[in-house]
Write an enzyme that holds these catalytic residues in place. Structure first.
Site, short mmCIF file in Angstrom:
data_model
loop_
_atom_site.label_atom_id
_atom_site.label_comp_id
_atom_site.label_asym_id
_atom_site.label_seq_id
_atom_site.Cartn_x
_atom_site.Cartn_y
_atom_site.Cartn_z
N PRO A 1 2.94 12.44 -0.68
CA PRO A 1 3.28 13.30 -1.82
C PRO A 1 2.20 13.21 -2.88
O PRO A 1 1.80 12.10 -3.26
CB PRO A 1 4.61 12.71 -2.31
N CYS B 1 4.00 5.47 -8.42
CA CYS B 1 3.11 6.22 -9.30
C CYS B 1 2.83 5.43 -10.58
O CYS B 1 3.77 5.00 -11.26
CB CYS B 1 3.72 7.58 -9.64
N HIS C 1 1.94 1.50 -0.36
CA HIS C 1 0.54 1.65 -0.74
C HIS C 1 -0.04 0.25 -0.86
O HIS C 1 0.45 -0.57 -1.64
CB HIS C 1 0.44 2.40 -2.08
N GLY D 1 -6.27 4.19 0.99
CA GLY D 1 -7.61 3.95 1.49
C GLY D 1 -7.86 4.38 2.92
O GLY D 1 -8.94 4.12 3.45
N ARG E 1 -5.33 12.10 -0.01
CA ARG E 1 -6.45 12.97 -0.39
C ARG E 1 -7.36 13.33 0.77
O ARG E 1 -7.94 14.42 0.80
CB ARG E 1 -7.22 12.31 -1.53
#
Length: 340
Positions: A22, A105, A176, A218, A239
């Site tokens: 997301p 976040c 993460h 990463g 990304r």
């Protein structure tokens, strides 16, 4: 067209082997449709939607999606158990495959609302939120988190957090592999500066098995992502998948063992032109769709012109799906070169 029928989507447990993260302002419904054209099997996520925005705002606008996007997970942000329960029920009514709670976040705006990564300091509250969400739906309720925040010890604090989630009945964790520093680093810096610790996430997965634990952070190539599948239940790319979306065309074979030929750039562009035509008739603007397509031609002759057409020409008044065909014509594709 590569998009599966709405009744022909990949089971959630399988789809978690590879998911697209997301990402605020990026993984909207147009982006997700593109990603589904590229991969039949990946699990897709919405942008984070706050529970307050759903409960008090325009739920139809925030939650609508094309059934072809399935399997797609709704990510919520919040820390009020009752409000999250209401938002979860609303998401379930729209037909999402999974409801995910954002505990990762690090932005100031998110912290001020008492949700996101700052909640890693309050595992009992997060557990209460997960229980309330589970009571509101039969769908799997999952959590996306960091390995820690600020000066937390990532061994003890992460274990305590994870144990609280397990006790609350969480269906899976997406982790993460970086800490989030809530003071002194921007959200962008929090994606790159805190060191990655994949070993810590692997130890967590081994400890919590058979609870599914997916790794994020990463993983910027398919090789690094696929390598992690030796240790984890699934991988999540963000990304890298957004900026170079054609890599998603490879994962069905690499990750899911799909023997169908990968979708080509030509097929993707034609599918998106058809999609844009339908969306424009429904009130969308073509640049809302093409902005997610800029990286499709990366590495090909004409890619710069391709991006220019999709970003500059697509905002001109009255432009329609023909701009997508124009962008495709600007690119020299290997398949066409071989055919000539």
């Amino acid at each position: 067209m590569n998009v599966p029928d709405k009744l022909d989507h990949t089971p959630l447990e399988t789809a978690r082997r590879f998911s697209v993260a997301p990402m605020m302002d990026w993984t909207d419904r147009h982006c997700r449709f593109l990603h589904r054209v590229l991969s039949r099997h990946a699990l897709l996520f919405t942008e984070m939607v706050t529970s307050a925005a759903l409960v008090h705002g325009d739920a139809q606008r925030l939650l609508r999606f094309d059934p072809a996007e399935q399997p797609v997970a709704l990510q919520l942000g919040g820390s009020d158990p009752a409000e999250l329960a209401r938002a979860t029920a609303m998401g379930a009514a729209f037909g999402y495959a999974e409801i995910n709670l954002n505990v990762g976040c690090p932005s100031d705006r998110v912290q001020s609302g008492r949700f996101g990564a700052c909640l890693m300091a309050e595992p009992d509250l997060v557990a209460e939120c997960v229980r309330a969400m589970r009571d509101a739906t039969d769908l799997p309720v999952t959590v996306k988190c960091r390995i820690g925040i600020d000066d937390q010890d990532t061994e003890q604090s992460l274990d305590r957090f994870a144990d609280a989630m397990v006790g609350a009945g969480v269906a899976a964790l997406y982790v993460h592999a970086r800490k989030a520093w809530l003071k002194g680093l921007s959200p962008k810096e929090n994606r790159t500066i805190p060191p990655l610790d994949y070993d810590r996430v692997r130890r967590l997965r081994a400890r919590l098995s058979p609870l599914p634990v997916m790794i994020n952070g990463g993983l910027d190539t398919l090789d690094t992502a696929v390598a992690e599948l030796e240790h984890m239940d699934g991988v999540m790319l963000g990304r890298a998948a957004y900026h170079s979306p054609m890599l998603l065309a490879e994962i069905d074979a690499l990750v899911f063992g799909d023997t169908a030929a990968p979708v080509t750039l030509d097929a993707v562009m034609l599918a998106m032109a058809d999609y844009a035509e339908a969306q424009i008739a429904d009130g969308a603007r073509v640049n809302q769709i093409t902005r997610h397509m800029l990286g499709l031609a990366n590495g090909l002759p004409g890619a710069r012109h391709f991006r220019q057409i999709l970003s500059v020409e697509a905002v001109r008044p009255g432009v329609g799906p023909e701009v997508i065909h124009q962008a495709l014509a600007a690119v020299a594709r290997p398949a066409l070169a071989q055919a000539s």
